[in-house]
Design a protein around this motif. Structure first.
Motif, short mmCIF file in Angstrom:
data_model
loop_
_atom_site.label_atom_id
_atom_site.label_comp_id
_atom_site.label_asym_id
_atom_site.label_seq_id
_atom_site.Cartn_x
_atom_site.Cartn_y
_atom_site.Cartn_z
N THR A 14 0.84 -1.19 0.00
CA THR A 14 0.00 0.00 0.00
C THR A 14 0.87 1.25 0.00
O THR A 14 2.10 1.16 0.11
N ILE A 15 0.23 2.40 -0.07
CA ILE A 15 0.94 3.67 0.08
C ILE A 15 0.60 4.31 1.42
O ILE A 15 1.12 5.37 1.75
N ALA A 16 -0.26 3.65 2.19
CA ALA A 16 -0.65 4.18 3.50
C ALA A 16 0.52 4.08 4.48
O ALA A 16 1.25 3.08 4.51
N ASP A 17 0.69 5.12 5.28
CA ASP A 17 1.72 5.14 6.32
C ASP A 17 1.09 4.65 7.62
O ASP A 17 0.35 5.38 8.27
N LEU A 18 1.36 3.40 7.98
CA LEU A 18 0.69 2.77 9.11
C LEU A 18 1.69 2.38 10.18
O LEU A 18 2.89 2.36 9.96
N ARG A 19 1.16 2.03 11.34
CA ARG A 19 1.97 1.64 12.49
C ARG A 19 1.58 0.23 12.93
O ARG A 19 0.45 -0.21 12.70
N VAL A 20 2.47 -0.43 13.62
CA VAL A 20 2.16 -1.72 14.22
C VAL A 20 0.95 -1.54 15.13
O VAL A 20 0.88 -0.57 15.90
N GLY A 21 -0.01 -2.43 14.99
CA GLY A 21 -1.24 -2.36 15.78
C GLY A 21 -2.40 -1.73 15.03
O GLY A 21 -3.55 -1.89 15.43
N PRO A 67 5.79 3.60 -1.58
CA PRO A 67 5.24 2.24 -1.52
C PRO A 67 5.73 1.55 -0.25
O PRO A 67 6.90 1.63 0.11
N ARG A 68 4.81 0.87 0.43
CA ARG A 68 5.14 0.19 1.69
C ARG A 68 4.58 -1.22 1.67
O ARG A 68 3.53 -1.47 1.09
N VAL A 69 5.29 -2.12 2.33
CA VAL A 69 4.84 -3.50 2.47
C VAL A 69 4.76 -3.81 3.96
O VAL A 69 5.74 -3.66 4.69
N TYR A 70 3.58 -4.23 4.37
CA TYR A 70 3.35 -4.55 5.78
C TYR A 70 3.13 -6.05 5.95
O TYR A 70 2.54 -6.71 5.10
N ILE A 71 3.60 -6.56 7.08
CA ILE A 71 3.25 -7.90 7.52
C ILE A 71 1.90 -7.76 8.20
O ILE A 71 1.73 -6.89 9.07
N VAL A 72 0.95 -8.57 7.78
CA VAL A 72 -0.40 -8.45 8.31
C VAL A 72 -0.89 -9.78 8.86
O VAL A 72 -0.41 -10.85 8.48
N GLU A 73 -1.85 -9.68 9.75
CA GLU A 73 -2.46 -10.85 10.36
C GLU A 73 -3.97 -10.74 10.17
O GLU A 73 -4.58 -9.77 10.64
N PRO A 74 -4.58 -11.70 9.48
CA PRO A 74 -6.04 -11.66 9.33
C PRO A 74 -6.71 -11.79 10.70
O PRO A 74 -6.25 -12.55 11.55
N THR A 75 -7.79 -11.05 10.90
CA THR A 75 -8.53 -11.12 12.17
C THR A 75 -9.80 -11.94 12.04
O THR A 75 -10.54 -12.08 13.01
N ILE A 106 1.36 -6.05 11.79
CA ILE A 106 2.27 -6.57 12.83
C ILE A 106 3.72 -6.23 12.55
O ILE A 106 4.59 -6.54 13.35
N GLY A 107 3.98 -5.59 11.42
CA GLY A 107 5.35 -5.18 11.10
C GLY A 107 5.42 -4.60 9.70
O GLY A 107 4.44 -4.63 8.95
N GLU A 108 6.56 -4.04 9.36
CA GLU A 108 6.79 -3.52 8.02
C GLU A 108 8.03 -4.18 7.45
O GLU A 108 9.03 -4.36 8.15
N ILE A 109 7.97 -4.53 6.18
CA ILE A 109 9.09 -5.12 5.46
C ILE A 109 9.70 -4.03 4.59
O ILE A 109 9.00 -3.37 3.83
N THR A 110 10.99 -3.82 4.72
CA THR A 110 11.65 -2.84 3.86
C THR A 110 12.55 -3.51 2.83
O THR A 110 12.98 -2.87 1.88
N ASP A 111 12.81 -4.80 3.02
CA ASP A 111 13.71 -5.54 2.13
C ASP A 111 12.89 -6.39 1.17
O ASP A 111 12.76 -7.60 1.34
N TRP A 112 12.28 -5.75 0.19
CA TRP A 112 11.54 -6.46 -0.84
C TRP A 112 12.06 -6.01 -2.20
O TRP A 112 12.65 -4.96 -2.33
#
Length: 140
Positions: A14-21, A67-75, A106-112
């Motif tokens: 995504t392009i959204a700037d998000l935080r863990v949680g 561009p940002r890549v986040y580690i996500v957990e389905p709820t 749950i996190g952000e990946i910068t190494d993609w």
């Protein structure tokens, strides 16, 4: 609902700037077709697939979006993305999923793997040539 192939980890580009949680939720406009409000949130178990989605979203916004890549957990429950598995790639080789339940960051990946400048230019040209109603299909 088709049984999903993966148990994670999962990623969302995504392009959204998000935080863990934080939570990603359905009900927002598509990055690829702003006239469409999304009923699902999409994700993948391929980090570079999420990266590609993020880079294309950034290209479409034309404002220096990051561009940002986040580690996500389905709820909640999720399924194979029928836009891909039912229409183009039976068996879900793209490992793409969707859910109407939120995804927790749950996190952000910068190494993609980012597109090369040449590949990014090809995407730009392809996106410019497409009518806006077809841009959402390019990810699929």
């Amino acid at each position: 609902m088709t049984e999903a192939l993966d148990k994670g980890p999962f990623f969302h580009g995504t392009i959204a700037d998000l935080r863990v949680g934080d939570f990603l939720t359905a009900g927002y406009r598509s990055n690829y077709r702003p006239e469409v409000v999304m009923n699902h949130i999409y994700f993948t178990s391929l980090v570079d697939g999420a990266g590609l989605a993020a880079q294309i979203a950034a290209e479409l916004t034309k404002g220096g979006a990051v561009p940002r890549v986040y580690i996500v957990e389905p709820t909640g429950a999720f399924e194979n993305d029928p836009n891909v598995t039912d229409k183009k790639f039976p068996g879900n080789p793209t490992r793409s999923y969707r859910s109407s339940a939120p995804l927790k960051i749950i996190g952000e990946i910068t190494d993609w793997t980012r597109l090369t400048p040449e590949a990014l230019q090809l995407w730009r040209e392809r996106l410019i040539a497409l009518p806006s109603h077809e841009r959402g299909e390019i990810i699929n």
